[in-house]
Enzyme design. Sequence first.
Site, PDB file in Angstrom:
ATOM      1  N   LYS A 141     -37.507 -57.178 162.427  1.00 35.02           N
ATOM      2  CA  LYS A 141     -38.146 -58.490 162.629  1.00 35.02           C
ATOM      3  C   LYS A 141     -37.180 -59.576 163.108  1.00 35.02           C
ATOM      4  O   LYS A 141     -37.593 -60.577 163.688  1.00 35.02           O
ATOM      5  CB  LYS A 141     -38.847 -58.940 161.351  1.00 35.02           C
ATOM      6  N   GLY A 187     -29.922 -59.135 152.839  1.00 36.13           N
ATOM      7  CA  GLY A 187     -29.305 -60.218 152.082  1.00 36.13           C
ATOM      8  C   GLY A 187     -27.830 -60.405 152.359  1.00 36.13           C
ATOM      9  O   GLY A 187     -27.160 -61.162 151.654  1.00 36.13           O
ATOM     10  N   GLU A 191     -31.281 -52.489 154.168  1.00 34.03           N
ATOM     11  CA  GLU A 191     -32.104 -53.024 155.275  1.00 34.03           C
ATOM     12  C   GLU A 191     -31.516 -54.323 155.814  1.00 34.03           C
ATOM     13  O   GLU A 191     -32.166 -55.369 155.791  1.00 34.03           O
ATOM     14  CB  GLU A 191     -33.529 -53.280 154.770  1.00 34.03           C
ATOM     15  N   PRO A 192     -30.276 -54.305 156.278  1.00 32.29           N
ATOM     16  CA  PRO A 192     -29.691 -55.562 156.771  1.00 32.29           C
ATOM     17  C   PRO A 192     -30.372 -56.041 158.043  1.00 32.29           C
ATOM     18  O   PRO A 192     -30.685 -55.238 158.930  1.00 32.29           O
ATOM     19  CB  PRO A 192     -28.229 -55.183 157.060  1.00 32.29           C
ATOM     20  N   GLY A 193     -30.623 -57.341 158.133  1.00 32.39           N
ATOM     21  CA  GLY A 193     -31.247 -57.909 159.330  1.00 32.39           C
ATOM     22  C   GLY A 193     -30.332 -58.938 159.951  1.00 32.39           C
ATOM     23  O   GLY A 193     -29.640 -58.691 160.946  1.00 32.39           O
ATOM     24  N   TYR A 253     -33.999 -64.373 164.312  1.00 33.44           N
ATOM     25  CA  TYR A 253     -35.316 -65.002 164.460  1.00 33.44           C
ATOM     26  C   TYR A 253     -35.511 -65.771 165.767  1.00 33.44           C
ATOM     27  O   TYR A 253     -36.650 -66.018 166.154  1.00 33.44           O
ATOM     28  CB  TYR A 253     -35.623 -65.999 163.321  1.00 33.44           C
ATOM     29  N   ASP A 296     -43.481 -83.717 169.436  1.00 36.88           N
ATOM     30  CA  ASP A 296     -43.877 -83.600 168.040  1.00 36.88           C
ATOM     31  C   ASP A 296     -42.806 -84.201 167.126  1.00 36.88           C
ATOM     32  O   ASP A 296     -41.608 -83.917 167.294  1.00 36.88           O
ATOM     33  CB  ASP A 296     -44.060 -82.105 167.713  1.00 36.88           C
ATOM     34  N   TYR A 338     -39.322 -72.931 158.424  1.00 35.64           N
ATOM     35  CA  TYR A 338     -39.522 -72.260 157.126  1.00 35.64           C
ATOM     36  C   TYR A 338     -38.251 -72.351 156.291  1.00 35.64           C
ATOM     37  O   TYR A 338     -38.087 -71.630 155.329  1.00 35.64           O
ATOM     38  CB  TYR A 338     -39.906 -70.793 157.343  1.00 35.64           C
ATOM     39  N   HIS A 355     -34.814 -56.437 147.267  1.00 29.98           N
ATOM     40  CA  HIS A 355     -34.383 -57.232 148.402  1.00 29.98           C
ATOM     41  C   HIS A 355     -33.886 -58.589 147.936  1.00 29.98           C
ATOM     42  O   HIS A 355     -34.616 -59.341 147.294  1.00 29.98           O
ATOM     43  CB  HIS A 355     -35.547 -57.407 149.388  1.00 29.98           C
TER      44      HIS A 355
END
Length: 437
Positions: free
Chosen positions: A71, A240, A277-279, A381, A353, A324, A200
């Site tokens: 992701k 993380g 699961e490193p992102g 991201y 905006d 977020y 996680h």
Amino acid sequence: MTHAATNAMLKTVTLLKGNVTSADILEGKLNAMLQQDERDAFLVADMGDILHKHLRWHEALPRVAPFYAVKYNDKPPVIRTLACLGAGFDCTSKNEIDLVLQNGVIPERIIFGNPCKKASHIKHAAARGVHTMVFDCEDELEKVARIHPTARLVLRIPTTSEFEFPSQLERNFKVDLKLSMNLLSTAKNLGLNVIGLSFHSPRSSDSFEFFVQAIIEAQSIVEMAKKLEISLKLLDIGGGFHGRVNGVETFEEVALKVKEALDTNFPKGSNIHLIAEPGIYYVQSAITLAANIIAKKSESTDGKCSFMYFLNDGIYSSFHVMMYNRCTVIKPLSLKGENEVTFQSTVWGRTCDGEDCIVKNCSLPELSTGEWLIFKNMGAYSMTTCTTFNGYSPPECEFVMARKDWETLQALPEAMKTFVPLEDTGLRVPLCCDQNS
Ligand SMILES: Cc1ncc(COP(=O)(O)O)c(C=O)c1O
């Protein structure tokens, strides 16, 4: 790594000549645009940075096979580079699974890491040969029992503070042992095959306390599961690990504590295979953004001058994740020398905006419309959450790899690119991560 995998990677990544680096590419693009009025924001992605992250991972956590969380950046050059390097993939949806498979990865290198899946996505994963999937509630177990009863299931350990404010989570983290046992027992009664546990870390942190505590708790669940005659074989330590350059603690410092906790609680010979699961870790520092100033306003209060700059990127584009509150500190860099006088400055995005503010009150030298601001650590991201709000297109990205990194990639040891099955888990990992090797 096969020839097919490296050839596939080279179709999407520009291999640089001689000693040219990704920084040279960025500079070259900026210079080339000096003569043009149209100075679109752009990204440069250094695939060599991902290669070095991968080597550091194996050095620091040699027993833990990384499954990259797709992701964060799902672009084919990223997937193909990681596929070449021997990483596995953590997918959260049908489309992510298809994307990874289409980029030449076998299904046994994929874990379906989303604990709350659509029924049709479970069916799709089963049909594509992705059998290892995460769950964290009874409803999910019932769904899996109905749709894919032979799945290899991984229990995401329920914690009591899952939804609290992230900064508090590390301190408050507490495993719900009773619920864990209930879920294992429900799975057994439904005839399902639970093969492991996962957790996680709630946010990419610089601290190791969460991991150490979670590893200890996981060890007690493995012992308690034996009483239910469930023999767990896999521990997935999730994500993380931060991926910035200049983190408060380096990855190696955090990883050392994680390794010690794993070696104590799950030593070699414990028959528990380890994955993660490193992102952010893999992609954050690989991508740099150059954005151009399209408008400027100045203000003078009590004799102090301050500036507002408007860029051709913003919160609805590459910086969308800031909405977020998941991003680390954003620090714009100007191309002016360090000795310039600086002023209080606020950097805005390109939409009309009021929320589209990238950085409030930072220090920058006085800049003019048409000048550039550079943002490092933009890999996580930025390309997957980008919108077209106000009719703008996302910035283009050039994916490059320096020649010396390419040579390093080609010389990777066989044990990093030969995959072996992890008994009864439905997964294959590089030989170098297999405890029995
Ligand atoms: C289940 C799971 N695994 C892995 C990741 C990747 O996390 P990180 O980028 O912090 O390593 C995430 C992030 O949201 C996640 O939810």
